[in-house]
Design a protein around this motif. Structure first.
Motif, PDB file in Angstrom:
ATOM      1  N   SER A 327      24.257 -16.887  37.589  1.00 11.12           N
ATOM      2  CA  SER A 327      25.365 -16.129  38.157  1.00 11.12           C
ATOM      3  C   SER A 327      26.052 -15.242  37.128  1.00 11.12           C
ATOM      4  O   SER A 327      26.872 -14.392  37.477  1.00 11.12           O
ATOM      5  CB  SER A 327      26.400 -17.099  38.751  1.00 11.12           C
ATOM      6  N   ARG A 328      25.675 -15.392  35.878  1.00 15.80           N
ATOM      7  CA  ARG A 328      26.355 -14.650  34.804  1.00 15.80           C
ATOM      8  C   ARG A 328      25.464 -13.592  34.146  1.00 15.80           C
ATOM      9  O   ARG A 328      25.902 -12.461  33.937  1.00 15.80           O
ATOM     10  CB  ARG A 328      26.856 -15.646  33.749  1.00 15.80           C
ATOM     11  N   TYR A 329      24.219 -13.941  33.805  1.00 19.18           N
ATOM     12  CA  TYR A 329      23.395 -13.056  32.973  1.00 19.18           C
ATOM     13  C   TYR A 329      22.260 -12.381  33.748  1.00 19.18           C
ATOM     14  O   TYR A 329      21.578 -13.006  34.571  1.00 19.18           O
ATOM     15  CB  TYR A 329      22.784 -13.833  31.810  1.00 19.18           C
ATOM     16  N   ASP A 375      26.347  -9.318  30.963  1.00 23.26           N
ATOM     17  CA  ASP A 375      27.162 -10.503  31.214  1.00 23.26           C
ATOM     18  C   ASP A 375      28.159 -10.134  32.311  1.00 23.26           C
ATOM     19  O   ASP A 375      29.098  -9.363  32.067  1.00 23.26           O
ATOM     20  CB  ASP A 375      27.871 -10.916  29.931  1.00 23.26           C
ATOM     21  N   ASN A 376      27.913 -10.659  33.519  1.00 18.45           N
ATOM     22  CA  ASN A 376      28.740 -10.295  34.676  1.00 18.45           C
ATOM     23  C   ASN A 376      28.822  -8.773  34.848  1.00 18.45           C
ATOM     24  O   ASN A 376      29.888  -8.222  35.144  1.00 18.45           O
ATOM     25  CB  ASN A 376      30.141 -10.887  34.538  1.00 18.45           C
TER      26      ASN A 376
END
Length: 426
Positions: A327-329, A375-376
């Motif tokens: 969900s981040r990278y 990142d996001n």
């Protein structure tokens, strides 16, 4: 190597549960002969006769190397066989060896009888240093595959980096291909594109050999790498049925993300908010890292994830892929010459799975990989992202791990370190 690792699992389990001689059993295990592992290097022609189990005193032998453009038919016709003979052999080879895979540069031998009118008896093709194909040219025209026996030789090497790890290996009298194995083991912890003078390594390893010929297949038994102000250790240990390398504290060296998406090539451009673009001839942001590498170099996914984009951008990224890892990278791989087979939008990929190949498509002056991390949704420097390690040594396994670790650290401390004497610093 999977077979080999399977036996290591068995060796360590025996040492652990005996509770008596611990390390001694583990070391005795390591002294045992090892199973064969497939390789594809060319054969030495002068050693070819000793590998086939054919009574050479009964035959005249002609040696050769497959030349460009040659195939089985061309070679055998050159030695007097008819098209009908070649057809029979080709049919007999089905299910044993695909004759279309005969490659230039490989060695072969033709065995003929010692009669007054010699008759061709065998044609032997060296598929690799360890495997060969015997074509029986007598009445039955059988085709069989044979295997040369292999051994593993245990060695040590230590050195200091003055120009590059590759050169340091050569200066230490070791096959520099071992540098790639080290980059794979320490790749989550050490930036092998940013090594400095005086960085120091020690390695205890095994190298596969066939009749004294060293092959480019290694198994690292223990290693240390002094990088910057820290020393990193690689201690192999089997936990939950899987052999991984751990540091001295019992934490896995393997992380959620690889340090780099390809093996051991130089960085040609770093992350920057103002870089002079070599094609556009002006300054602009470069939110990625460029890895200069030959066209066709495999490119890996730095972590498991799902392919969310696969496309071509003529005036920019060329062939590119995007992979969402969590969900981040998200990561992007640009200027590829092509994509790995089966890769498409929606594909689930594993860490270090090949997803494409280095190229120069799109807006590019030469073959390289432009690698980017988000990142996001915000671009970040790929060289500074932190990767969470895999599961550490469990509390139940720590006593046994400590025994193995301490014994291997003693071996590493006893390895002599040789300096790289090359003059030029890269």
């Amino acid at each position: 190597m999977k077979k080999r690792r399977g036996y290591i699992i068995a060796g360590i389990v025996v040492a652990v549960f005996s509770g008596i001689v611990g390390v001694r059993q583990y070391m005795n295990y390591l002294a045992q002969p090892l199973d064969e592992v497939e390789v594809t290097d060319s054969a030495e022609v002068d050693n070819i006769v000793r590998k086939y189990g054919i009574p050479v005193s009964d035959y005249q032998i002609q040696y050769g190397i497959v030349e460009p453009g040659q195939n089985l038919s061309v070679i055998l016709r050159k030695h007097g066989l008819s098209l009908a003979d070649v057809h029979r052999l080709t049919e007999s080879a089905k299910g044993v060896f695909d004759v279309r895979k005969i490659r230039e540069g490989q060695a072969y031998a033709v065995f003929s009888t010692e009669d007054s009118i010699p008759q061709k008896a065998y044609f032997v093709y060296e598929e690799s240093p360890k495997s060969y194909i015997v074509f029986d040219l007598r009445e039955d025209y059988r085709v069989t595959r044979g295997e040369n026996p292999v051994t593993w030789e245990r060695k040590t090497v230590g050195g200091k980096v003055e120009s590059s790890l590759w050169v340091a290996m050569q200066q230490s009298g070791t096959n520099p291909q071992l540098a790639l194995d080290l980059s794979n083991i320490f790749g989550w912890s050490i930036d092998f594109f940013g090594l400095q003078k005086e960085d120091e390594f020690r390695v205890w390893y095994e190298q596969e050999t066939v009749e004294g010929k060293e092959l480019q297949n290694f198994h690292v038994l223990a290693a240390s790498f002094a990088y910057g102000d820290s020393t990193y250790y690689a201690i192999p240990f089997v936990q939950d049925g899987e052999e991984l390398y751990y540091n001295a504290d019992g934490n896995s060296l393997e992380g959620e993300f690889l340090k780099a998406p390809l093996d051991y090539y130089r960085i040609s451009s770093r992350f920057s908010n103002s870089r002079f673009h070599p094609v556009l001839r002006r300054y602009r942001a470069h939110h990625g890292v460029d890895y200069a590498a030959p066209k066709g170099t495999p490119v890996y996914a730095i972590g498991k994830g799902k392919v969310i984009a696969k496309a071509y951008q003529a005036g920019g990224a060329g062939n590119y892929l995007k992979i969402r890892h969590n969900s981040r990278y998200t990561t992007t791989y640009m200027h590829l010459s092509g994509f790995a087979k089966g890769i498409k939008v929606g594909s689930e990929v594993k860490q270090k799975e090949i997803v494409g190949y280095v190229g120069s498509t799109g807006l590019s002056t030469g073959p390289h990989l432009d690698f980017r991390v988000y990142d996001n949704g915000t671009p970040v420097n790929p060289l500074t992202i932190k990767s969470q390690p895999k599961k550490p040594i469990s509390d139940a396994n720590r006593p046994q791990f400590a025994i193995v670790r301490d014994s291997l650290l003693r071996v590493l401390r006893g390895i002599e370190v040789k300096a790289d004497t090359s003059r030029h610093v890269q």
